[in-house]
Design a protein around this motif. Structure first.
Motif, short mmCIF file in Angstrom:
data_model
loop_
_atom_site.label_atom_id
_atom_site.label_comp_id
_atom_site.label_asym_id
_atom_site.label_seq_id
_atom_site.Cartn_x
_atom_site.Cartn_y
_atom_site.Cartn_z
N VAL A 263 0.86 -1.18 0.00
CA VAL A 263 0.00 0.00 0.00
C VAL A 263 0.90 1.23 0.00
O VAL A 263 1.55 1.53 1.00
N HIS A 264 0.94 1.97 -1.10
CA HIS A 264 1.92 3.05 -1.24
C HIS A 264 1.54 4.31 -0.48
O HIS A 264 2.40 5.11 -0.12
N SER A 265 0.23 4.52 -0.25
CA SER A 265 -0.22 5.73 0.45
C SER A 265 -1.27 5.35 1.49
O SER A 265 -2.46 5.66 1.35
N PRO A 266 -0.86 4.68 2.55
CA PRO A 266 -1.84 4.13 3.49
C PRO A 266 -2.63 5.17 4.26
O PRO A 266 -3.81 4.95 4.56
N VAL A 267 -2.01 6.32 4.60
CA VAL A 267 -2.77 7.35 5.32
C VAL A 267 -3.82 7.95 4.39
O VAL A 267 -4.93 8.27 4.83
#
Length: 323
Positions: A263-267
């Motif tokens: 997941v490259h952009s979890p936030v």
């Protein structure tokens, strides 16, 4: 082969990062479910902005004392660089020689592929899907097509006025900036609240200053998609518990490299897709850092007015803090 701007601009990213602990996909999915607010609000595509009532607006206005106005947008950046792969456009369309004279007119054109690292912008809820689902469980392929978004568009969000809270981590830690790759954890948020004598509350807009802009000014540009300071996913349950309406920062809120497997952009996924919390990316928080330090308080009235773009997945924006 490196491009000309890669040779001209230094890349001062440190080799070491402190983005951990690592999070498995299974752990991330459990976290997504824990903070999910699907089905809570109507209209759903305003998400957490539904938290902000007229009472919240009045509370925000009550924080204004000096009347100091602080804009937080980066300059419109038309120069390519490692943090601006798709530069914004600006050119003149009338130099006083198109329309009949008196008065002469001067016009220009602007455009931007703004969902990157070079333009201050707002992410609407149609910007990010996780496992094919936008916020509220809407199927992304059904809600977004070449004509734009039919759910979660920025035009549905409209403007926001609420209390802003600056989490100025370099000021708390006594450093010029957080190094790229430095993760901000829940314990860091709590410690910063104590040090800055401010408490994040329901309906607030939380802005994280990592010192990104100062570091870029002093050391040069780098690719923040590869390394940037930001929140670790273990800070998100605290922000969900506090009931924030908006999250932003001088990066894009995510620590990079991502600590979550696959997941490259979890936030982004947790805020937009699970919690319905829009994001402000690429803010310039340097002037606000100075203003809040001089005022001795880290709360203010925040005004965010995105462009009214039907179907838009976000908008360039100049957020304004009023102290």
């Amino acid at each position: 082969m490196s491009s000309s701007f890669d040779r001209e601009i230094p890349d001062p990213v440190p080799a070491a990062t402190d983005n951990g602990p690592a999070v498995s996909r299974r752990q991330f999915d459990a976290l997504f479910e824990a903070v999910r607010t699907w089905g809570r609000w109507a209209p759903a595509d305003r998400g957490a902005w539904n938290r902000v009532t007229t009472g919240h607006v009045r509370r925000a206005a009550a924080t204004v004392r000096s009347g100091t106005v602080v804009p937080m947008a980066l300059p419109w950046n038309t120069r390519p660089g490692p943090d601006n792969r798709r530069p914004a456009l600006h050119h003149m369309t009338d130099l006083g020689d198109v329309e009949a004279p008196e008065p002469s007119t001067y016009k220009d054109f602007i455009a931007a592929d703004y969902h990157g690292k070079g333009v201050t912008h707002l992410d609407a809820l149609s910007h990010i899907a996780y496992e094919g689902r936008l916020y509220d469980g809407r199927t992304a392929k059904e809600a977004v097509d070449a004509a734009g978004a039919r759910f979660g568009a920025v035009s549905t969000l409209g403007p926001l006025v609420t209390r802003g809270v600056l989490l100025d981590l370099p000021a708390v830690l006594g450093v010029r900036w957080l190094e790229p790759g430095r993760a901000v954890h829940a314990k860091d948020v709590i410690a910063a609240e104590k040090a800055l004598d401010v408490t994040i509350g329901e309906g607030d807009a939380l802005l994280l200053r990592s010192g990104h802009v100062r570091r870029r000014t002093e050391l040069g540009a780098w690719d923040p998609g590869t390394a940037s300071a930001g929140f670790h996913v273990n800070a998100v349950p605290l922000l969900a518990e506090r009931g924030i309406a908006l999250l932003g920062g001088d990066g894009d809120s995510d620590v990079r490299p991502s600590p979550v497997d696959g997941v490259h952009s979890p936030v982004h996924a947790l805020a937009l897709s699970a919690m319905g919390v829009p994001l402000l990316d690429n803010l310039d928080l340097e002037a606000l850092s100075v203003a809040t330090a001089e005022a001795g308080r880290y709360e203010f009235m925040l005004v965010v007015a995105p462009l009214n773009v039907p179907g838009g997945t976000g908008s360039p924006v100049t957020p304004v803090a009023v102290l």
